[in-house]
Design a protein around this motif. Sequence first.
Motif, PDB file in Angstrom:
ATOM      1  N   UNK A 645       0.813  -1.199   0.000  1.00  0.00           N
ATOM      2  CA  UNK A 645       0.000   0.000   0.000  1.00  0.00           C
ATOM      3  C   UNK A 645       0.853   1.258   0.000  1.00  0.00           C
ATOM      4  N   UNK A 646       0.210   2.361  -0.392  1.00  0.00           N
ATOM      5  CA  UNK A 646       0.810   3.690  -0.352  1.00  0.00           C
ATOM      6  C   UNK A 646      -0.143   4.577   0.445  1.00  0.00           C
ATOM      7  N   UNK A 647       0.394   5.347   1.372  1.00  0.00           N
ATOM      8  CA  UNK A 647      -0.432   6.287   2.106  1.00  0.00           C
ATOM      9  C   UNK A 647      -0.962   7.345   1.141  1.00  0.00           C
ATOM     10  N   UNK A 722      -4.680   5.646  -5.872  1.00  0.00           N
ATOM     11  CA  UNK A 722      -3.270   5.723  -6.225  1.00  0.00           C
ATOM     12  C   UNK A 722      -2.767   4.322  -6.535  1.00  0.00           C
ATOM     13  N   UNK A 723      -1.869   4.240  -7.492  1.00  0.00           N
ATOM     14  CA  UNK A 723      -1.219   2.973  -7.839  1.00  0.00           C
ATOM     15  C   UNK A 723       0.206   3.292  -8.258  1.00  0.00           C
ATOM     16  N   UNK A 731      -6.009  -3.381  -8.712  1.00  0.00           N
ATOM     17  CA  UNK A 731      -5.464  -3.496  -7.364  1.00  0.00           C
ATOM     18  C   UNK A 731      -4.764  -2.192  -6.984  1.00  0.00           C
ATOM     19  N   UNK A 732      -5.530  -1.122  -6.745  1.00  0.00           N
ATOM     20  CA  UNK A 732      -4.891   0.152  -6.374  1.00  0.00           C
ATOM     21  C   UNK A 732      -4.159   0.028  -5.055  1.00  0.00           C
ATOM     22  N   UNK A 733      -3.123   0.865  -4.900  1.00  0.00           N
ATOM     23  CA  UNK A 733      -2.317   0.837  -3.678  1.00  0.00           C
ATOM     24  C   UNK A 733      -3.017   1.514  -2.515  1.00  0.00           C
ATOM     25  N   UNK A 734      -4.016   2.351  -2.789  1.00  0.00           N
ATOM     26  CA  UNK A 734      -4.813   2.950  -1.718  1.00  0.00           C
ATOM     27  C   UNK A 734      -5.892   3.815  -2.354  1.00  0.00           C
ATOM     28  N   UNK A 735      -6.836   4.248  -1.547  1.00  0.00           N
ATOM     29  CA  UNK A 735      -7.922   5.103  -2.012  1.00  0.00           C
ATOM     30  C   UNK A 735      -8.305   6.058  -0.882  1.00  0.00           C
TER      31      UNK A 735
END
Length: 979
Positions: A645-647, A722-723, A731-735
């Motif tokens: 994941x990404x913040x 964000x991806x 499969x996004x890294x975060x929302x």
Amino acid sequence: MDASRRSATAWLSRALATALACAWLAAGPALALDPELPPERYTVTRWNADDGLPHGQVHAISQDGDGFLWVATWEGTVRFDGRSFREVEDLNHPDGRRLASRQIVRHGDGVLVSVDHLGLMHVPDGGQARPACADAPGLEAARVAPAIDGGYWIAAREGLYRVGGDGGCERVDGGEALAALDVLVLLARADGSLLAGNRHGLYRWHAGRQEALGERLGLPAGEVRGLQQARGGDLWIAGEHGVWRLRGQRLERLRSGAAEGLMQDRQGALWVAATDSTLLRYWQGEWRQLDRRHGIEGFASGALFEGRDGLVWMGTTHGLFRIGDGPVWGLGKEQGLRNDFVRSLVETADGQVWVGHSGGLSRLRDGRIEVLLPRPGLPSASVLSLARASDGGVWAGTYNRGVMHVAADAQAPVRPVAGEGSLLATEQVRAVLEEPDGTLWVGTERGLAAWRDGQTQERPFPSLPALPVRALHHTDDGTLWIGSLGGLARRGSDGRLVVLEPEVDFPALSAFDFLSDPDGTLWIASDRGVLRHRDGVFSLYGRRQGLSGSALFRILPDDFGNLWVSSNEGVTRIPRRAFDEVDRGKVVQLDMQSFTRDDGMPSRQSNGGSSPAGWRMANGELWMPTAAGIAVFDPARVMAGAAGNVSLVIDRVLVDGAPATDVPPGGRVLIQYTGVSQRSPNSLRYRYRMQGVDADWIEAGSAGEVAYTHLPAGTLRFEVQVARAPADWSRPANRAQVELRVAAPWWARTPVRLLGACLLALLLAGLHAWLGRHQRGRQRRLESKVAQRTEELREKNAELEQASREREQLMEQLAHQAHHDALTGLPNRRACDLCLESAVARAEATGSPLCVALLDVDRFKAINDRHGHQAGDQVLAHVGARLLDSLRDPSVFVGRTGGEEFLVVLHDMTLDAGRSRVEQVRMDIAALRIASLGDDLVCTISAGLVERAAGEQPDDLLRRADERLYEAKRSGRDRVVAA
């Protein structure tokens, strides 16, 4: 495999494999720098005032819960998302001046910041700054240290304080003695005591008692600037007399040089900030260092921090430095290359790596770098190109010495292909290829030559143009491809030569590299981008598909379905699927990931124009020559870094320039969002949608903000995802999301609509009754007149003709009203749209210039609020009249698009001419005074002006003009912003 055949990269990749197995694939906090790597394997990245840091001198570094890095400097505090710095305005002086901040530590749901003038401040994640001690605002903290129980110790000028987990502050009895020491560093110990270092040495404070601990232990008198309690129980001490370790009661000095601070990372390695441009690492009894050679500059401030993603950060007088162990690293002079302006690379079957550079030829073998050229007795030669030789050695093409054969045996003589006087003895050779039958193809600046059995053919293909040859490639079907500056050709297995005409037979001018796929597809690196040759058809992927437009020099595949291309703009990774998605029309641009010096490349300039300009090694690594050494890529680490994941934070929502989520009718909304990645910020991609407004997700690339105007009334939800590039949106890294409440205009509110409907019904009923009575009376009068006199009938016909003319006039008046604004008399929104469409069509047909401007009355709401809506109407009417007077020209169209916004279309005008006209309008309106409203009413406008680019449509022009208008508003209003 015996020692002679071990890979020459083994000495550099063993630690990399350990990192992959132990750290890189782990998630979240488990990430850490691999201590097994030598310092030259790390990458150092620097930011200073030129990059947005408010001041080059960094005092302290920390990180908040969202992943933002907090940096304390001499002139303010900033947050850093990996790409840009944002000032923490709450920590500025009330008059706006930036204040020096001294310390930052993580505290609960936010950070504690020690700020000059303001004192110790607590900034919650996403919240407003407030004094950390409500009962002692302005408390000046000399040092802040985490307590064992989760609170904090504060050494302040006023005494010693404790900050509990609940945020309450308590002054500690007897702490005045500790505060009087002018503490430089503070450390809490498990027994409840505090260690304090100052300019005289090391002290211990416990239960109100204080002792000179350094003197008792035998520590020389002098400044103590750093303290670290190691996980094994050792106490580390840093200061002007070096670095010391206290193990039990035994004090040992491990380094004599002065040190400003120290830190232990998650792996247990100790990092020491030495005084002058040096960062030290102590691991398993060995000191290693990074210094100016690796990019560190300035005097250390003692600021050392390990982020949650395992990166080490350091502050000096010259900026902020990041030490990483990413998937890209450099190999150059520091590792033993004789010259780091590298041209070409080849790995032979025995695992040896041959490196051609401006200083000659080097070879990496068994972990050692040896110089093969120049040799004693031979003139120096810059090696431009390389090719494998059938005997295990290489063919080396040089700048002015032709082609040389270098055997695998370092003791064997270097043999020029041709003797003195031969064509190949002095030629510049940038491409070499050995055929299975022993023929050596040689690409020179004068065309293609061939050499076999000591004989040279200057023109083996008479029909081939004599152009500088840059690449030679042999496919599995026996085809020889020839890439040159200004041409492309192929010789089939039947010996027939086909010369392709640039920009006619293939969509480029020059070819620099080839890559064959097993299915027969041929990839070509060209001056226009990537070419794909499949089933006899060329497809071009260049600037329009998102590539930089720089010539591409090398194409290499990896084991993960990607192509890697090099250029003077760096190296780019493109998934093969991305080309197919462009072909199918699914996307317009290639989804890709770019690497530059910020990612660890020794230089963003990847050298090319020589063959081969890069090599895929047997262990899967990709080596690319650059102007400052070899850039080594490990695709496995790149792919591993794309996981997790990404913040993602919606950082600010601005409504008409102010923070808010309630939107008035017609308000302008700016939403700023950011994904926080300190390791690979440039790889982040975003997409967003406003539910109820956007029909589908809108891909924003790397842009971190979006603006909306004239949103529909109601509660709207903005969503952003964000991806990591290349983006896989399944499969996004975060929302993240935020809700907006948009107010309806007064005329659209339910009570007003109901009242309007009732009034309309009454009006229609009354009109119907009146028309009925009127019609019946008229009929009686006509019947009477017909019966009485024929003459009156003729008069009535004349009256009807007059009524018909009046009707035509009425229709003309209604038509005018349908296309003009009642208040200003200017063309309305519909007329503006028609005019702009016509203007764009005319400009497209004639090729004439066209400029479009959007003008907006500044602070119009304030005029309405202060003087009333009638005054606002007068302002709009006067502005409209002044626009007509100032822009009275057949080539200029002026209209009102709604509210306080006007459209100006300038036919046959360039941007400079348009800017002059609009700037004059701005000054005329600024000089406008409305007598009935008093001299204190000053009216100004802001304008956004753009010039139409080829192929640009009305919506694109309006969007760009709207962006310039907003920029004018944001920059202070009463100005024209043109682009």
